[in-house]
Design a protein around this motif. Sequence first.
Motif, PDB file in Angstrom:
ATOM      1  N   GLU A  43       0.839  -1.192   0.000  1.00  0.00           N
ATOM      2  CA  GLU A  43       0.000   0.000   0.000  1.00  0.00           C
ATOM      3  C   GLU A  43       0.878   1.247   0.000  1.00  0.00           C
ATOM      4  O   GLU A  43       2.018   1.208   0.465  1.00  0.00           O
ATOM      5  N   ASP A  44       0.324   2.333  -0.510  1.00  0.00           N
ATOM      6  CA  ASP A  44       1.047   3.598  -0.542  1.00  0.00           C
ATOM      7  C   ASP A  44       2.398   3.424  -1.258  1.00  0.00           C
ATOM      8  O   ASP A  44       3.452   3.793  -0.748  1.00  0.00           O
ATOM      9  N   GLY A  45       2.344   2.799  -2.424  1.00  0.00           N
ATOM     10  CA  GLY A  45       3.569   2.525  -3.183  1.00  0.00           C
ATOM     11  C   GLY A  45       3.571   1.074  -3.641  1.00  0.00           C
ATOM     12  O   GLY A  45       2.751   0.275  -3.187  1.00  0.00           O
ATOM     13  N   ASP A  46       4.495   0.720  -4.497  1.00  0.00           N
ATOM     14  CA  ASP A  46       4.509  -0.634  -5.051  1.00  0.00           C
ATOM     15  C   ASP A  46       5.083  -1.657  -4.068  1.00  0.00           C
ATOM     16  O   ASP A  46       4.547  -2.741  -3.871  1.00  0.00           O
ATOM     17  N   HIS A  47       6.196  -1.285  -3.442  1.00  0.00           N
ATOM     18  CA  HIS A  47       6.853  -2.132  -2.441  1.00  0.00           C
ATOM     19  C   HIS A  47       7.130  -3.550  -2.971  1.00  0.00           C
ATOM     20  O   HIS A  47       6.967  -4.537  -2.248  1.00  0.00           O
ATOM     21  N   ALA A  48       7.548  -3.621  -4.226  1.00  0.00           N
ATOM     22  CA  ALA A  48       7.772  -4.927  -4.855  1.00  0.00           C
ATOM     23  C   ALA A  48       8.812  -5.760  -4.120  1.00  0.00           C
ATOM     24  O   ALA A  48       8.749  -6.993  -4.121  1.00  0.00           O
ATOM     25  N   GLU A  49       9.767  -5.105  -3.456  1.00  0.00           N
ATOM     26  CA  GLU A  49      10.861  -5.827  -2.791  1.00  0.00           C
ATOM     27  C   GLU A  49      10.468  -6.425  -1.450  1.00  0.00           C
ATOM     28  O   GLU A  49      11.169  -7.300  -0.934  1.00  0.00           O
ATOM     29  N   THR A  50       9.394  -5.898  -0.867  1.00  0.00           N
ATOM     30  CA  THR A  50       9.066  -6.316   0.497  1.00  0.00           C
ATOM     31  C   THR A  50       7.683  -6.937   0.647  1.00  0.00           C
ATOM     32  O   THR A  50       7.423  -7.624   1.631  1.00  0.00           O
ATOM     33  N   ARG A  51       6.808  -6.714  -0.314  1.00  0.00           N
ATOM     34  CA  ARG A  51       5.413  -7.122  -0.114  1.00  0.00           C
ATOM     35  C   ARG A  51       5.258  -8.638  -0.120  1.00  0.00           C
ATOM     36  O   ARG A  51       6.020  -9.371  -0.757  1.00  0.00           O
ATOM     37  N   ILE A  52       4.214  -9.072   0.602  1.00  0.00           N
ATOM     38  CA  ILE A  52       3.883 -10.503   0.634  1.00  0.00           C
ATOM     39  C   ILE A  52       2.394 -10.701   0.365  1.00  0.00           C
ATOM     40  O   ILE A  52       1.922 -11.835   0.300  1.00  0.00           O
ATOM     41  N   TYR A  53       1.651  -9.605   0.221  1.00  0.00           N
ATOM     42  CA  TYR A  53       0.210  -9.676  -0.039  1.00  0.00           C
ATOM     43  C   TYR A  53      -0.063  -9.195  -1.453  1.00  0.00           C
ATOM     44  O   TYR A  53       0.491  -8.187  -1.894  1.00  0.00           O
ATOM     45  N   TYR A  54      -0.957  -9.901  -2.149  1.00  0.00           N
ATOM     46  CA  TYR A  54      -1.304  -9.565  -3.535  1.00  0.00           C
ATOM     47  C   TYR A  54      -2.809  -9.680  -3.718  1.00  0.00           C
ATOM     48  O   TYR A  54      -3.414 -10.658  -3.255  1.00  0.00           O
ATOM     49  N   GLU A  55      -3.395  -8.726  -4.396  1.00  0.00           N
ATOM     50  CA  GLU A  55      -4.820  -8.818  -4.719  1.00  0.00           C
ATOM     51  C   GLU A  55      -5.015  -9.839  -5.834  1.00  0.00           C
ATOM     52  O   GLU A  55      -4.149 -10.019  -6.687  1.00  0.00           O
ATOM     53  N   ALA A  56      -6.176 -10.478  -5.814  1.00  0.00           N
ATOM     54  CA  ALA A  56      -6.536 -11.443  -6.856  1.00  0.00           C
ATOM     55  C   ALA A  56      -7.952 -11.109  -7.311  1.00  0.00           C
ATOM     56  O   ALA A  56      -8.914 -11.411  -6.596  1.00  0.00           O
ATOM     57  N   GLY A  57      -8.061 -10.451  -8.444  1.00  0.00           N
ATOM     58  CA  GLY A  57      -9.379 -10.078  -8.948  1.00  0.00           C
ATOM     59  C   GLY A  57     -10.028  -9.013  -8.084  1.00  0.00           C
ATOM     60  O   GLY A  57      -9.371  -8.398  -7.234  1.00  0.00           O
ATOM     61  N   PRO A  58     -11.326  -8.812  -8.275  1.00  0.00           N
ATOM     62  CA  PRO A  58     -11.998  -7.687  -7.609  1.00  0.00           C
ATOM     63  C   PRO A  58     -12.233  -7.867  -6.113  1.00  0.00           C
ATOM     64  O   PRO A  58     -12.390  -6.883  -5.388  1.00  0.00           O
ATOM     65  N   MET A  60     -10.676 -10.688  -3.980  1.00  0.00           N
ATOM     66  CA  MET A  60      -9.867 -11.659  -3.234  1.00  0.00           C
ATOM     67  C   MET A  60      -8.409 -11.208  -3.152  1.00  0.00           C
ATOM     68  O   MET A  60      -7.978 -10.318  -3.903  1.00  0.00           O
ATOM     69  N   GLY A  61      -7.671 -11.821  -2.262  1.00  0.00           N
ATOM     70  CA  GLY A  61      -6.256 -11.529  -2.114  1.00  0.00           C
ATOM     71  C   GLY A  61      -5.584 -12.655  -1.339  1.00  0.00           C
ATOM     72  O   GLY A  61      -6.255 -13.443  -0.664  1.00  0.00           O
ATOM     73  N   TYR A  62      -4.265 -12.740  -1.463  1.00  0.00           N
ATOM     74  CA  TYR A  62      -3.555 -13.819  -0.770  1.00  0.00           C
ATOM     75  C   TYR A  62      -2.179 -13.350  -0.322  1.00  0.00           C
ATOM     76  O   TYR A  62      -1.619 -12.386  -0.856  1.00  0.00           O
ATOM     77  N   LEU A  63      -1.656 -14.043   0.701  1.00  0.00           N
ATOM     78  CA  LEU A  63      -0.256 -13.856   1.097  1.00  0.00           C
ATOM     79  C   LEU A  63       0.546 -14.953   0.421  1.00  0.00           C
ATOM     80  O   LEU A  63       0.149 -16.127   0.460  1.00  0.00           O
ATOM     81  N   LEU A  64       1.632 -14.565  -0.200  1.00  0.00           N
ATOM     82  CA  LEU A  64       2.462 -15.507  -0.948  1.00  0.00           C
ATOM     83  C   LEU A  64       3.676 -15.916  -0.126  1.00  0.00           C
ATOM     84  O   LEU A  64       4.382 -15.051   0.410  1.00  0.00           O
ATOM     85  N   ASP A  65       3.911 -17.223  -0.003  1.00  0.00           N
ATOM     86  CA  ASP A  65       5.201 -17.675   0.527  1.00  0.00           C
ATOM     87  C   ASP A  65       6.189 -17.491  -0.615  1.00  0.00           C
ATOM     88  O   ASP A  65       6.255 -18.300  -1.555  1.00  0.00           O
ATOM     89  N   THR A  66       6.916 -16.391  -0.540  1.00  0.00           N
ATOM     90  CA  THR A  66       7.778 -15.977  -1.646  1.00  0.00           C
ATOM     91  C   THR A  66       8.971 -16.917  -1.835  1.00  0.00           C
ATOM     92  O   THR A  66       9.589 -16.922  -2.902  1.00  0.00           O
ATOM     93  N   GLY A  67       9.276 -17.711  -0.822  1.00  0.00           N
ATOM     94  CA  GLY A  67      10.383 -18.666  -0.940  1.00  0.00           C
ATOM     95  C   GLY A  67       9.938 -19.956  -1.602  1.00  0.00           C
ATOM     96  O   GLY A  67      10.703 -20.604  -2.311  1.00  0.00           O
ATOM     97  N   ASN A  68       8.698 -20.331  -1.356  1.00  0.00           N
ATOM     98  CA  ASN A  68       8.198 -21.601  -1.891  1.00  0.00           C
ATOM     99  C   ASN A  68       7.173 -21.384  -3.005  1.00  0.00           C
ATOM    100  O   ASN A  68       6.677 -22.358  -3.573  1.00  0.00           O
TER     101      ASN A  68
END
Length: 386
Positions: A43-58, A60-68
Amino acid sequence: MTEAKQGAFHTGQYRNVIAEYGLASEQEAAGRLQDTWDQLFGEDGDHAETRIYYEAGPDMGYLLDTGNLDVRTEGMSYGMMMAVQMDRKDIFDRIWRWAMTYMYMTEGEHAGYFAWSCLPDGSRNSNGPAPDGEEYFALALFFASHRWGDGEGIFDYGRQARDLLRTCLHKGEDGVGRPMWNPDNKLIKFIPNCEFTDPSYHLPHFYELFALWAYPEDRAFWREAAQASRAFLKTACHPVTGLAPEYAFYDGTPNHVRGFGHFFSDSYRVAANIGLDWEWFRADPWNVKEANLIQAFFADKDPADLRRYTIAGEPLDEPALHPTGLIATNAMASLAADGPHARRAVELFWRTPVRTGNRRYYDNCLYFFAMLALTGNYRIWMPSGS
Ligand SMILES: O[C@@H]1[C@@H](O)[C@H](O[C@@H]2CO[C@@H](O[C@@H]3CO[C@@H](O)[C@H](O)[C@H]3O)[C@H](O)[C@H]2O)OC[C@H]1O
């Protein structure tokens, strides 16, 4: 040392340890919490390097295990707990809808539980559950019910929580599937189809609240489960180092299956849990002693060279996979600790940034919980009017 109190009631007090230690003003601490949220939730910026939450469609959203590169009930339930603490019903509902759409199982041996790992497109990696997800889902749902009120269907939060807890305890009584808690010793299992446990899954401070809000016939079980887990943790945590293994047998001895009998990623959460249990319930002075032991063990360890350890404290030839998470959980133990290392653990956390890179998910989850807790914002949400 006194015995753990039976059916302890909550303290209702939330220390702002960051402000207490003079590391920041209350306003600055609140700003850092919000900034951390923004970095993790994009939120309040892209934060591509740190984010773990992503919206999915209108919706839904999920937290991604970025390692797995998967979506875990662990992260989804953590995300809901984070969202309710931050008063973000929009994000809470998005995560819950994703979990109910893709993870919730309606048929088969595990019907009524959630598939612990899915791909981001919703397809399942496994049809098995992991009980730490269910217990966090349940408490996050109760808090949502109390903070925002119940809605319809899957957003009837209180009912969803009660039904889920009923499944966790009674599954298998009709001959299909197994419960997540052993009905005899009242200890949470690592998975329903096994008879060992994971010390970091033991959340007596959650069970005290389930004992208030579960279906009436289940409440006595949860009161006993809180006592059983507090007693279990005393056997699982090493008497000198305070370290717990990732997996343990019901008598507390490490379960070395597939190398999980040492202090590594799962184990870190024990320190955080001990701290929050003390903050919420002050039920057992053992938590203070245990928090002091863990912090004393890490006092002379280089934060840049944290490792896998035996629970007796011998370093193994493997670096910690989640050092930022470990720094965070050790700091959260300061909610309970009264020893000489409590302040240093929090100072170290306060000057540590959220993690970047593909292993950031688990670290940043633990980091956010510590930030909530140490700024006095990891709270019990009681039913309105109570
Ligand atoms: O065998 C699986 C078992 O792995 C699963 O456990 C979940 C995954 O591990 C736990 O957390 C991980 C700690 O290490 C980090 O590197 C990971 O990113 C974390 O996800 C988590 O608490 C468990 O839910 O449970 C189901 C079993 O069948």
